[in-house]
Design a protein around this motif. Structure first.
Motif, PDB file in Angstrom:
ATOM      1  N   GLN A   1       0.822  -1.211   0.000  1.00 23.49           N
ATOM      2  CA  GLN A   1       0.000   0.000   0.000  1.00 23.49           C
ATOM      3  C   GLN A   1       0.857   1.261   0.000  1.00 23.49           C
ATOM      4  O   GLN A   1       0.377   2.351   0.337  1.00 23.49           O
ATOM      5  N   ASP A   2       2.122   1.153  -0.397  1.00 21.14           N
ATOM      6  CA  ASP A   2       3.024   2.308  -0.374  1.00 21.14           C
ATOM      7  C   ASP A   2       2.497   3.406  -1.285  1.00 21.14           C
ATOM      8  O   ASP A   2       1.903   3.147  -2.343  1.00 21.14           O
ATOM      9  N   GLY A   3       2.715   4.648  -0.876  1.00 23.22           N
ATOM     10  CA  GLY A   3       2.239   5.774  -1.675  1.00 23.22           C
ATOM     11  C   GLY A   3       2.946   5.915  -3.001  1.00 23.22           C
ATOM     12  O   GLY A   3       2.415   6.521  -3.937  1.00 23.22           O
ATOM     13  N   ASP A   4       4.165   5.376  -3.112  1.00 23.27           N
ATOM     14  CA  ASP A   4       4.905   5.443  -4.368  1.00 23.27           C
ATOM     15  C   ASP A   4       4.623   4.180  -5.174  1.00 23.27           C
ATOM     16  O   ASP A   4       4.871   3.063  -4.714  1.00 23.27           O
ATOM     17  N   LEU A   5       4.115   4.343  -6.395  1.00 24.91           N
ATOM     18  CA  LEU A   5       3.709   3.181  -7.181  1.00 24.91           C
ATOM     19  C   LEU A   5       4.884   2.289  -7.560  1.00 24.91           C
ATOM     20  O   LEU A   5       4.736   1.070  -7.681  1.00 24.91           O
ATOM     21  N   SER A   6       6.067   2.875  -7.754  1.00 27.70           N
ATOM     22  CA  SER A   6       7.225   2.054  -8.104  1.00 27.70           C
ATOM     23  C   SER A   6       7.629   1.164  -6.936  1.00 27.70           C
ATOM     24  O   SER A   6       8.040   0.016  -7.128  1.00 27.70           O
ATOM     25  N   VAL A   7       7.495   1.680  -5.717  1.00 23.13           N
ATOM     26  CA  VAL A   7       7.785   0.863  -4.527  1.00 23.13           C
ATOM     27  C   VAL A   7       6.742  -0.243  -4.398  1.00 23.13           C
ATOM     28  O   VAL A   7       7.058  -1.401  -4.111  1.00 23.13           O
ATOM     29  N   ARG A   8       5.484   0.128  -4.617  1.00 21.61           N
ATOM     30  CA  ARG A   8       4.408  -0.864  -4.537  1.00 21.61           C
ATOM     31  C   ARG A   8       4.647  -1.999  -5.550  1.00 21.61           C
ATOM     32  O   ARG A   8       4.438  -3.174  -5.256  1.00 21.61           O
ATOM     33  N   LEU A   9       5.117  -1.617  -6.746  1.00 26.91           N
ATOM     34  CA  LEU A   9       5.394  -2.618  -7.777  1.00 26.91           C
ATOM     35  C   LEU A   9       6.507  -3.565  -7.335  1.00 26.91           C
ATOM     36  O   LEU A   9       6.371  -4.788  -7.441  1.00 26.91           O
ATOM     37  N   ARG A  10       7.620  -3.020  -6.841  1.00 26.04           N
ATOM     38  CA  ARG A  10       8.742  -3.863  -6.446  1.00 26.04           C
ATOM     39  C   ARG A  10       8.353  -4.788  -5.301  1.00 26.04           C
ATOM     40  O   ARG A  10       8.760  -5.964  -5.269  1.00 26.04           O
TER      41      ARG A  10
END
Length: 811
Positions: A474-483
């Motif tokens: 649920q991270d606010g940064d989509l790239s972090v959420r993807l990884r």
């Protein structure tokens, strides 16, 4: 003495219809699968008979009188069948008297029958029977399989049979998930061959709890066993193995030193020491050992940590660099010049700051940043090579996780950053617990560090690590959420799949491709039809299709497909040719930029990137296959092939499959042929060897021919109607055959029986390969273009070049 084999005669009598009655036919005609191979030789294929086959082949007692008598009986039509059956049952023990009979000029009939018996015991026919029996046993795994294969092992016919037996042992090595007691006992067996194979089989599995038992063999009295143990553990990145490998350089003969030094060279990379030239004598070996020993001492853990720290941008230096960047926009020309000089003086450490500052809205600042960056990059280059991260992952010194995380923003190039992530995964867990530095990084202000920590912890595994990473779904940064989602999906966590599906729509294709690849792998043949598209509407449609698929399949989806799948990097290896026949191999990032290239090749037609940043290249005009590092330096070569190369592959065994126009070959590391299927008609246009050992090739007569692992033709079918067929072949793990129809401007897919199951338009196609996400990578020589199409034939990625692309592969 009564023969121990007399009771086995009924089991083997039917061999004689093959070996004696029909002298003009092959001795053990191999068929489509192993069971047919044995049946065609007259051997029973039930479990009891298979076990007995190996027991008989491993007997050691020799009754010379009995064997001599049996050989004499080959001369009589009334006794030859029974005598031959018993001789074949005796196996290797009967070889000497049979060879004597083969050379008996006074009894040609006996000589002929003795020769047929020898074919059943040794040589390619006998080896095929043994290998087929071993594979069948592995598939069925009746009680006693591991024991009987280990008993037989020292009597294996050749290296191919030894590998077949080893592979079969690996297949039965962990019944119920636990190591087989017979293999554990074999680690202490009196026979060195059993100890060596047992340790290799146990090391093939990623089971670190078994490594202590294998490490004991690093002190084995036999240098060959020590070598096998050290090489097996080195492949598992075990630091204890390398000092043993180095010591063995001064002990083993040159031929046995070679794989050891290749392993060390792979590890050392750019930091490899200069080694003395000379012959293969013992003194040269001892000198080379001392050089490698000094190198190993100089790359210890504390030294490596210091090398990383020296190249890590500190907060103080970052603050000064940002201040100097601000002054690049000063109203005073003198001040701007001074700031440029001071910034350049900070050197490569400030490259991360310069890369970010190049986006400054102030045109003068952006221009000066680029000028400073150019000065720095053209200056002295003391950037860390990828070798440093590999060595740190191997050494695992205390504090490695903190140092690697701090260094990551300073990493120059994708290769170094990727190796740093791999090293982070290697040091992510200490004493069974996740490293506190990585857990802390999951909440860092930097999205890059959060993502790196998530990836490292997922790759390392463990309930505590995965639970901590799950918060980033649920991270606010989509790239972090993807990884985080990609990492958790690879760890077979179902909670990651809905996140991957949402990201298909939330991210543009150039960012979400990895999520789509994982979903395609998970779905396999059941993937929804709409999986691509660059515009927002198409991405939403793809997301909705995946959501419907997941709702229907969540309960039965096998996430182990993702847990065992090789991680893809999204890089595309392209083989390019100019009009004069010279060429190069390049690798493109997802952005289409060249990551590395190898020039000066003689009409390259195939290339694969291997572990350790090596590239296997087949050269059509050069009539050779080379393995090179990324600078183009040749580290292995096979030439004098007698024909032009059309395809090449590195096999899981370490051998190399080579298709030339007049032959299909497999060679070992020394360049020795271990398999050959000759084609005097010079009609091979493309070929591929599958994981099961079978070979599929295309002929210039527009035929697809399938061979089993022994080289027996099992299927032939036509490729389309008319049309010119270039060297475009690929075979998927599911056995689907990909072919290029240049005249029809199509890529076509066939099943193993020759039925066309899919086709798509592919303008000016030369070759096609299948990517992990289910899409197809097409190369077009005549349009200077490489492009990726989805299952609907839609182009979803494209690259144009000044040279002619011949083949491209995605990794």
């Amino acid at each position: 003495m009564r023969s121990r084999c007399s009771g086995s005669i009924p089991v083997l009598l039917t061999l004689l219809t093959v070996f004696l009655v029909a002298p003009g036919t092959p001795a053990a005609g191999p068929a489509a699968d192993d069971e047919q191979v044995l049946q065609s030789a007259g051997l029973p294929t039930d479990n009891r008979a298979l076990l007995e086959f190996f027991r008989l082949r491993a007997h050691t007692e020799t009754d010379h009188e009995r064997l001599t008598s049996l050989v004499r009986q080959l001369g009589s039509p009334t006794t030859e069948a029974k005598a031959a059956g018993e001789l074949i049952a005796w196996g290797p023990a009967a070889v000497a008297p049979l060879r004597h009979a083969v050379n008996d000029l006074d009894n040609p009939a006996t000589a002929r029958r003795a020769r047929k018996c020898l074919q059943a015991i040794e040589g390619p026919h006998g080896a095929a029977l043994v290998a087929a029996s071993a594979r069948l046993l592995a598939e069925r795994a009746p009680d006693g399989t591991a024991e009987v294969l280990l008993t037989y092992l020292p009597y294996a016919d050749d290296a191919v049979v030894t590998e077949a037996v080893s592979s079969s042992l690996a297949a039965v090595a962990f019944p119920g998930g636990k190591p087989h007691p017979a293999l554990l006992r074999a680690l202490e067996d009196a026979v060195p061959a059993r100890r060596a194979v047992a340790l290799e089989v146990l090391c093939r599995a990623d089971r670190p709890e078994l490594f202590p038992a294998v490490r004991k063999l690093l002190a084995d009295p036999k240098p060959a066993v020590r070598s096998r143990a050290a090489l097996a553990l080195a492949r598992q990145q075990d630091a204890d193995s390398f000092p043993v490998l180095i010591d063995l350089i001064g002990v083993l003969p040159a031929e046995q030193r070679r794989p050891i030094e290749e392993t060390l060279q792979d590890l050392a990379g750019e930091w490899a020491p200069g080694l003395p030239r000379g012959g293969d004598d013992a003194l040269t070996g001892r000198i080379r050992r001392e050089v490698w020993a000094a190198w190993w001492r100089s790359t210890d853990g504390p030294t490596l940590l210091e090398e990383f720290r020296k190249r890590t941008l500190t907060p103080e230096t970052a603050t000064r660099a940002h201040d100097l960047v601000r002054r690049l926009g000063d109203s005073s020309f003198t001040e701007r010049e001074r700031a440029s000089d001071d910034l350049a003086a900070l050197g490569r450490l400030v490259l991360p700051v310069l890369r970010e500052a190049a986006k400054d809205r102030d045109a003068e600042v952006a221009r000066r940043v680029e000028a400073v960056r150019d000065r720095v990059e053209k200056g002295p280059n003391d950037a860390l090579p990828v070798t440093a991260a590999r060595l740190l992952a191997l050494r695992k010194p205390a504090g490695a996780a903190e140092v690697l995380l701090a260094f990551l923003p300073s990493a120059e190039g994708e290769d170094v950053a990727a190796e740093v992530l791999t090293a982070l995964a290697a040091v992510a867990v200490r004493d069974g617990r996740p490293e506190p530095a990585l857990l802390k990084a999951l909440a860092d202000d930097s999205p890059r560090l959060r993502a790196a920590a998530a990836e490292a912890l997922c790759r390392a595994g463990g309930a505590e690590s995965l639970a901590a990473v799950r918060k980033l779904l649920q991270d606010g940064d989509l790239s972090v959420r993807l990884r985080a989602a990609v990492g958790l999906a690879g760890a077979a966590d179902k909670d990651a799949v809905p996140v991957l599906i949402d990201l298909v729509a939330a991210l543009p294709r150039e960012q979400s491709w990895q999520a789509q690849e994982l979903l395609a792998r998970l779905a396999g043949e059941g993937a929804p039809e709409t999986v691509g598209g660059d515009d927002e509407a198409a991405r939403k449609k793809a997301r909705d299709a995946w959501a419907v698929w997941w709702k229907a399949n969540a309960a039965k989806a096998d996430l182990s497909r993702l847990a065992t799948a090789q991680v893809t990097l999204g890089y595309t290896t392209v083989v390019l040719v100019n009009d004069g026949g010279l060429g190069r191999v390049v690798e493109l990032g997802r952005d289409g930029k060249v990551r590395w290239q190898i020039d000066g090749l003689q009409y390259p037609v195939d290339a694969w990137v291997l572990p350790g940043n090596r590239v296997l290249v087949g050269e059509y005009n050069g009539m050779k296959v080379t393995e090179r590092d990324l600078t183009g330096r040749v580290v292995w070569e096979k030439s004098n092939l007698g024909g032009r190369v059309v395809n090449v592959q590195r096999l899981p065994s370490g051998n190399t499959f080579i298709a030339v126009q007049n032959a299909l070959l497999e060679v070992d590391r020394a360049g020795k042929e271990v398999f050959a299927h000759r084609r005097p008609a010079n009609d091979v246009w493309a070929a591929y060897r599958s994981a099961d050992g079978g070979i599929t090739f295309f002929t210039n007569g527009q035929q697809c021919v399938r061979l089993d692992r022994s080289g027996k033709e099992v299927k032939t079918f036509p490729l389309g109607a008319g049309g010119s067929w270039t060297s475009g072949i690929d075979v998927t793990p599911q056995g689907r055959i990909l072919a290029s129809n240049h005249n029809a401007n199509k890529v076509e897919e066939y099943n193993a029986d020759g039925k066309k199951v899919w086709e798509a338009p592919a303008a000016a196609i030369t070759t096609a390969t299948r990517a992990a996400n289910g899409n197809t990578i097409v190369s077009s020589y005549f349009s200077n273009r490489v492009f990726e199409i989805d299952r609907n034939g839609k182009v979803v990625w494209e690259h144009k070049d000044t040279l002619h692309p011949f083949r491209a592969r995605r990794r």
